[in-house]
Design an enzyme around this catalytic site. Structure first.
Site, mmCIF file in Angstrom:
data_model
loop_
_atom_site.group_PDB
_atom_site.id
_atom_site.type_symbol
_atom_site.label_atom_id
_atom_site.label_comp_id
_atom_site.label_asym_id
_atom_site.label_seq_id
_atom_site.Cartn_x
_atom_site.Cartn_y
_atom_site.Cartn_z
ATOM 1 N N SER A 1 47.439 10.952 68.321
ATOM 2 C CA SER A 1 46.855 9.769 67.679
ATOM 3 C C SER A 1 45.723 10.129 66.734
ATOM 4 O O SER A 1 44.957 11.076 66.993
ATOM 5 C CB SER A 1 46.317 8.853 68.781
ATOM 6 O OG SER A 1 45.527 7.842 68.210
ATOM 7 N N LYS B 1 44.330 12.763 74.602
ATOM 8 C CA LYS B 1 45.225 13.275 73.544
ATOM 9 C C LYS B 1 44.758 14.672 73.106
ATOM 10 O O LYS B 1 45.577 15.562 72.857
ATOM 11 C CB LYS B 1 45.240 12.334 72.338
ATOM 12 C CG LYS B 1 45.872 10.967 72.616
ATOM 13 C CD LYS B 1 47.368 11.038 72.830
ATOM 14 C CE LYS B 1 48.001 9.668 73.027
ATOM 15 N NZ LYS B 1 49.380 9.713 73.498
ATOM 16 N N TYR C 1 40.687 7.706 76.250
ATOM 17 C CA TYR C 1 42.056 7.737 75.717
ATOM 18 C C TYR C 1 42.205 8.870 74.701
ATOM 19 O O TYR C 1 43.093 9.720 74.798
ATOM 20 C CB TYR C 1 42.392 6.380 75.082
ATOM 21 C CG TYR C 1 43.637 6.417 74.224
ATOM 22 C CD1 TYR C 1 44.890 6.655 74.779
ATOM 23 C CD2 TYR C 1 43.563 6.217 72.834
ATOM 24 C CE1 TYR C 1 46.044 6.693 73.983
ATOM 25 C CE2 TYR C 1 44.696 6.246 72.041
ATOM 26 C CZ TYR C 1 45.933 6.500 72.619
ATOM 27 O OH TYR C 1 47.060 6.549 71.826
HETATM 28 P P1 NAD Z 1 53.921 1.408 74.700
HETATM 29 O O1 NAD Z 1 52.975 1.116 75.802
HETATM 30 O O2 NAD Z 1 54.635 0.293 74.059
HETATM 31 O O3 NAD Z 1 54.986 2.497 75.176
HETATM 32 C C1 NAD Z 1 54.698 3.468 76.160
HETATM 33 C C2 NAD Z 1 55.806 3.427 77.181
HETATM 34 O O4 NAD Z 1 55.516 4.384 78.198
HETATM 35 C C3 NAD Z 1 55.927 2.056 77.866
HETATM 36 O O5 NAD Z 1 57.272 1.630 77.838
HETATM 37 C C4 NAD Z 1 55.457 2.322 79.294
HETATM 38 O O6 NAD Z 1 56.126 1.512 80.233
HETATM 39 C C5 NAD Z 1 55.791 3.807 79.455
HETATM 40 N N1 NAD Z 1 54.955 4.487 80.454
HETATM 41 C C6 NAD Z 1 53.625 4.385 80.617
HETATM 42 N N2 NAD Z 1 53.237 5.179 81.636
HETATM 43 C C7 NAD Z 1 54.346 5.800 82.091
HETATM 44 C C8 NAD Z 1 54.590 6.750 83.124
HETATM 45 N N3 NAD Z 1 53.599 7.215 83.893
HETATM 46 N N4 NAD Z 1 55.849 7.177 83.331
HETATM 47 C C9 NAD Z 1 56.878 6.700 82.570
HETATM 48 N N5 NAD Z 1 56.704 5.802 81.594
HETATM 49 C C10 NAD Z 1 55.448 5.359 81.354
HETATM 50 O O7 NAD Z 1 53.102 2.242 73.598
HETATM 51 P P2 NAD Z 1 53.542 2.688 72.145
HETATM 52 O O8 NAD Z 1 52.729 1.914 71.180
HETATM 53 O O9 NAD Z 1 54.994 2.694 72.025
HETATM 54 O O10 NAD Z 1 52.961 4.159 72.152
HETATM 55 C C11 NAD Z 1 53.746 5.266 72.540
HETATM 56 C C12 NAD Z 1 52.871 6.504 72.510
HETATM 57 O O11 NAD Z 1 52.298 6.637 71.227
HETATM 58 C C13 NAD Z 1 51.713 6.465 73.503
HETATM 59 O O12 NAD Z 1 51.580 7.738 74.072
HETATM 60 C C14 NAD Z 1 50.523 6.156 72.641
HETATM 61 O O13 NAD Z 1 49.341 6.713 73.150
HETATM 62 C C15 NAD Z 1 50.905 6.800 71.328
HETATM 63 N N6 NAD Z 1 50.252 6.159 70.171
HETATM 64 C C16 NAD Z 1 50.449 4.829 69.940
HETATM 65 C C17 NAD Z 1 49.797 4.227 68.861
HETATM 66 C C18 NAD Z 1 49.971 2.757 68.567
HETATM 67 O O14 NAD Z 1 49.196 2.214 67.794
HETATM 68 N N7 NAD Z 1 50.957 2.080 69.126
HETATM 69 C C19 NAD Z 1 48.962 4.984 68.029
HETATM 70 C C20 NAD Z 1 48.796 6.340 68.305
HETATM 71 C C21 NAD Z 1 49.449 6.926 69.382
#
Ligand code: NAD
Ligand code: UDP
Length: 348
Positions: free
Chosen positions: A134, A162, A158
């Protein structure tokens, strides 16, 4: 090729799943559904069935911290003579606010979960990994555009998880024991939705982020948008961010897999953003123009932990991955609104 997609039911993962399946990859999704709905999987299948595509998708409800589940996935695939070749790892927790009140949980899920995954990959000789990092790791700086060699200084648990994961990648790669191929993709602000309107972002509770908040104001779930400060040192006083269409972001993962095929071994940290900065007022204006909906707002104090400006230098992704974002801010607004209007209660 078979891909293990952790977090494949989430906002970003579901869009990547569709692209992978459209491209003919076998996909195994591992998700605990703590922050997503099983309906997402139904929607993914519906989209592919509507297109009459032959695809192979398996979904496992489980936690990345559970070694037995990870072992079983890798072993079953080997037994089927279709081992996992690549892992796209998105499963994790992503709320900055929640990470401040429950840091250990974030270290457990994000860092221990990733360690568990790496141990399992090593055990079953799967050395290719695309990871969701991120832009938050760049911290409070607003020297833009931000390239990958920008100072790393996360300001919340958070972001620190990362960075810890990226450090784990350094150590693993430098051990030289195996030919790891790792792309750690540093996302800026993924927004919008799949153009089909079948999948999109469905935050639980009140959205923290600007874009889903705007679409919820437009649909009437929220009354008005609170703008966190109009006195930032920017062109119109509101915060500037780099909003990237979710499909462009998802395509960056496919481009990373293609890149793996052209290299023996790699560890790359790569920004994925649009490379452009838009202010909150610009986003509102574009959304109103694209959708014809009015977004009432009220100016509030600045939000803790915000910066004035953040947007990416994306030249590395362009050069190394041959990837470039193609979708405009207008497309983002149209697709995001299409999703919201077709699914006023998200996945229900
Ligand atoms: P999201 O919460 O929609 O998706 C994450 C998924 O992981 C969810 O479906 C959740 O149920 C699953 N999950 C969480 N903990 C888990 C575990 N212990 N075991 C199995 N599954 C688990 O989030 P997103 O927006 O799709 O983000 C995905 C990744 O991208 C994350 O790691 C997040 O940190 C990273 N990210 C997201 C953004 C953003 O703005 N959306 C920005 C930078 C980085
Ligand atoms: N923002 C806002 N109101 C909201 C949510 C966000 O004014 O309800 C502003 C925020 O201050 C920032 C921009 O919109 O300038 C993007 O915020 P978001 O949380 O979407 O992304 P992040 O700040 O995490 O990059």
């Amino acid at each position: 090729m078979r891909v293990l997609l952790t977090g494949g039911s989430g906002f970003i993962g579901s869009h990547i799943a569709i692209l992978l399946l459209e491209r003919g990859f076998d996909v195994v999704i591992l998700d605990s559904f703590v922050n997503s709905s099983p309906n997402v999987i139904i929607r993914i299948k519906k989209y592919l069935d509507n297109k009459d595509l032959n695809y192979k998708l398996e979904t496992i409800n489980g936690d990345i911290r559970d070694k037995k589940i990870l072992d079983k996935i890798f072993i079953d695939c080997i037994k089927e003579n279709k081992p996992i070749n690549t892992v796209i790892h998105l499963a994790g927790l992503k709320s900055v606010y929640e990470s401040l009140s429950n840091p250990l949980h974030y270290w457990d899920v994000n860092v221990f979960g990733t360690l568990n995954l790496l141990l399992t990959m090593k055990e079953y000789e799967c050395y290719s990994l695309v990871f969701s990092s991120s832009a938050t790791i760049y911290g409070l700086s607003d020297s833009v555009p931000m390239a990958e060699d920008h100072t790393i200084s996360p300001i919340n648990p958070y972001g620190k998880t990362k960075v810890a994961i990226e450090n784990m990648f350094y150590d693993l790669y430098n051990s030289n024991l195996n030919s790891w191929k790792i792309c750690s993709l540093r996302y800026f602000n993924p927004v919008g939705a799949h153009p089909s309107g079948l999948i999109g972002e469905d935050p639980i509770g009140i959205p923290n982020n600007l874009f889903p908040f705007i679409t919820q104001v437009a649909i009437g779930t929220q009354k008005l948008l609170n703008i966190y400060g109009d006195d930032w040192g920017t062109r119109d006083g509101t915060g500037i961010r780099d909003y990237i269409h979710i499909i462009d972001l998802a395509e960056g993962h496919l481009a990373s897999i293609d890149y793996f095929n052209s290299t023996e071994s790699c560890l790359e940290f790569i920004n994925l953003g649009s490379g452009k900065g838009y202010s909150v007022f610009q986003i509102i204006r574009q959304f109103e123009l694209s959708t014809g909906r009015k977004i009432p707002f009220s100016i509030q104090d600045r939000r803790d932990g915000d910066v004035a400006k953040s947007f990416a230098d994306i030249s590395k992704a362009k050069k190394l991955l041959g990837w470039t974002p193609k979708r405009s801010l207008e497309q983002i607004c149209l697709d995001g609104w299409n999703w919201q209007i077709k699914n006023p209660h998200g996945y229900g």
